[in-house]
Design a protein around this motif. Sequence first.
Motif, mmCIF file in Angstrom:
data_model
loop_
_atom_site.group_PDB
_atom_site.id
_atom_site.type_symbol
_atom_site.label_atom_id
_atom_site.label_comp_id
_atom_site.label_asym_id
_atom_site.label_seq_id
_atom_site.Cartn_x
_atom_site.Cartn_y
_atom_site.Cartn_z
ATOM 1 N N HIS A 96 -110.643 48.794 77.363
ATOM 2 C CA HIS A 96 -109.452 48.149 76.816
ATOM 3 C C HIS A 96 -108.190 48.759 77.437
ATOM 4 C CE1 HIS A 96 -106.657 46.362 73.951
ATOM 5 N NE2 HIS A 96 -106.203 47.570 73.678
ATOM 6 N N ALA A 97 -108.171 50.077 77.573
ATOM 7 C CA ALA A 97 -107.015 50.744 78.167
ATOM 8 C C ALA A 97 -106.804 50.297 79.605
ATOM 9 C CB ALA A 97 -107.207 52.264 78.113
ATOM 10 N N LEU A 98 -107.897 50.146 80.338
ATOM 11 C CA LEU A 98 -107.798 49.754 81.745
ATOM 12 C C LEU A 98 -107.256 48.337 81.902
ATOM 13 C CD1 LEU A 98 -111.113 51.294 83.103
ATOM 14 C CD2 LEU A 98 -108.783 52.153 83.408
ATOM 15 N N ASP A 99 -107.468 47.502 80.885
ATOM 16 C CA ASP A 99 -106.905 46.144 80.913
ATOM 17 C C ASP A 99 -105.374 46.180 80.921
ATOM 18 O OD1 ASP A 99 -109.311 44.817 80.991
ATOM 19 O OD2 ASP A 99 -109.433 44.524 78.823
ATOM 20 N N HIS A 100 -104.802 47.291 80.486
ATOM 21 C CA HIS A 100 -103.345 47.422 80.385
ATOM 22 C C HIS A 100 -102.763 48.327 81.472
ATOM 23 C CE1 HIS A 100 -104.493 46.049 76.353
ATOM 24 N NE2 HIS A 100 -103.271 45.577 76.253
ATOM 25 N N MET A 101 -103.601 48.693 82.448
ATOM 26 C CA MET A 101 -103.131 49.610 83.486
ATOM 27 C C MET A 101 -103.336 49.008 84.872
ATOM 28 S SD MET A 101 -104.495 53.292 82.041
ATOM 29 C CE MET A 101 -103.360 54.254 83.056
ATOM 30 N N ASN A 102 -102.366 49.221 85.726
ATOM 31 C CA ASN A 102 -102.470 48.806 87.122
ATOM 32 C C ASN A 102 -102.929 50.006 87.937
ATOM 33 O OD1 ASN A 102 -102.248 47.779 89.666
ATOM 34 N ND2 ASN A 102 -100.043 47.428 89.609
ATOM 35 N N LEU A 103 -104.145 49.948 88.455
ATOM 36 C CA LEU A 103 -104.699 51.081 89.186
ATOM 37 C C LEU A 103 -104.409 51.025 90.679
ATOM 38 C CD1 LEU A 103 -108.194 51.518 87.470
ATOM 39 C CD2 LEU A 103 -106.046 52.699 86.977
ATOM 40 N N ASP A 104 -103.720 50.003 91.119
ATOM 41 C CA ASP A 104 -103.370 49.920 92.535
ATOM 42 C C ASP A 104 -102.483 51.107 92.917
ATOM 43 O OD1 ASP A 104 -104.759 47.560 92.745
ATOM 44 O OD2 ASP A 104 -102.988 46.289 92.460
ATOM 45 N N GLY A 105 -102.868 51.813 93.940
ATOM 46 C CA GLY A 105 -102.091 52.966 94.385
ATOM 47 C C GLY A 105 -102.391 54.245 93.637
ATOM 48 N N ILE A 106 -103.317 54.204 92.665
ATOM 49 C CA ILE A 106 -103.707 55.394 91.910
ATOM 50 C C ILE A 106 -104.936 56.028 92.558
ATOM 51 C CG2 ILE A 106 -104.526 56.262 89.683
ATOM 52 C CD1 ILE A 106 -101.586 55.414 89.708
ATOM 53 N N ASP A 107 -104.899 57.336 92.713
ATOM 54 C CA ASP A 107 -106.027 58.062 93.294
ATOM 55 C C ASP A 107 -106.894 58.744 92.239
ATOM 56 O OD1 ASP A 107 -105.196 57.770 96.183
ATOM 57 O OD2 ASP A 107 -103.445 58.875 95.424
ATOM 58 N N ILE A 108 -106.230 59.270 91.205
ATOM 59 C CA ILE A 108 -106.906 60.057 90.171
ATOM 60 C C ILE A 108 -106.492 59.551 88.799
ATOM 61 C CG2 ILE A 108 -107.227 62.371 89.195
ATOM 62 C CD1 ILE A 108 -108.180 62.277 92.042
ATOM 63 N N ILE A 109 -107.472 59.404 87.900
ATOM 64 C CA ILE A 109 -107.128 59.110 86.509
ATOM 65 C C ILE A 109 -107.848 60.114 85.607
ATOM 66 C CG2 ILE A 109 -108.969 57.376 86.219
ATOM 67 C CD1 ILE A 109 -106.963 55.893 84.334
ATOM 68 N N PHE A 110 -107.087 60.695 84.687
ATOM 69 C CA PHE A 110 -107.657 61.589 83.692
ATOM 70 C C PHE A 110 -107.793 60.836 82.371
ATOM 71 C CE2 PHE A 110 -105.632 64.635 86.603
ATOM 72 C CZ PHE A 110 -106.726 65.428 86.885
ATOM 73 N N ILE A 111 -108.947 60.967 81.748
ATOM 74 C CA ILE A 111 -109.191 60.371 80.442
ATOM 75 C C ILE A 111 -109.276 61.518 79.441
ATOM 76 C CG2 ILE A 111 -110.656 58.864 79.070
ATOM 77 C CD1 ILE A 111 -111.849 57.857 81.779
ATOM 78 N N GLU A 112 -108.183 61.728 78.716
ATOM 79 C CA GLU A 112 -108.147 62.829 77.757
ATOM 80 C C GLU A 112 -108.774 62.377 76.448
ATOM 81 O OE1 GLU A 112 -105.083 65.659 75.236
ATOM 82 O OE2 GLU A 112 -104.303 64.511 76.930
ATOM 83 N N ASN A 113 -109.919 62.947 76.138
ATOM 84 C CA ASN A 113 -110.648 62.550 74.939
ATOM 85 C C ASN A 113 -109.997 63.113 73.681
ATOM 86 O OD1 ASN A 113 -112.939 61.476 73.403
ATOM 87 N ND2 ASN A 113 -114.060 61.627 75.339
ATOM 88 N N VAL A 114 -110.425 62.620 72.544
ATOM 89 C CA VAL A 114 -109.962 63.135 71.249
ATOM 90 C C VAL A 114 -110.375 64.605 71.126
ATOM 91 C CG1 VAL A 114 -110.205 62.897 68.745
ATOM 92 C CG2 VAL A 114 -110.130 60.859 70.210
ATOM 93 N N GLY A 115 -109.526 65.419 70.523
ATOM 94 C CA GLY A 115 -109.831 66.834 70.362
ATOM 95 C C GLY A 115 -111.006 67.051 69.425
#
Length: 215
Positions: A104-123
């Motif tokens: 769902h989050a990726l549906d709202h993000m433009n990954l063009d030009g992105i090399d690295i994505i961090f997915i910070e999980n719930v603590g």
Amino acid sequence: MHHVDVHMEAEIYGANNRLAEHNAEHFKAHNVRAFDLLGAIGSGKTSLIEQIVPELKKRNLNTAAIAGDVYGDDDFQRIVKTGIPAFNANTGKECHLDAHLVHHALDHMNLDGIDIIFIENVGNMVCPTDFKLGAEKRIVVISTTEGDDVVNKHPMMFRDCQITVINKVDLAEAVGCNVERMITDIKRYNPEMIIIKTNLRKGDGVAEVADAILA
């Protein structure tokens, strides 16, 4: 006695893992390398993102992040201040992100030009373990202020990750934490684990973390 519906549990994990594979394919299609950050509240997951973004920028790598939290946007706002694209993923009552929330989050993000994505999980040191998200590596961040028995209390977390960041090493003596005991416990549960000691307040060890995730 707890009654567990094994078939239902298998279906939940199976559905999640299929969607995690879809997320992984999505990252690959956009030439994005994804990393799942796990750890307890206050261990330093957000601080790691804050510190590693400029380090990766020096290496000509563009970063994005998904901030997972039960409620609120405190971590998200900190990440936004680094200047990178980010999405705030609230789980409501759940103690972990799952592959559907990441999708769902990726549906709202433009990954063009992105090399690295961090997915910070719930603590949380327990719940996120069983839910793959589609990342190529899982990084667990622990801190000396959690006590040197934190690894031994959460073995599954360390069996399933590739990198451990031991943060707040500057406070180890003050809080009576034996860092070598933590390292020994990690190696007992996962002999192949890469272990990096950091002081994220000062940025110590950040370059080594960047080297490890990019290896």
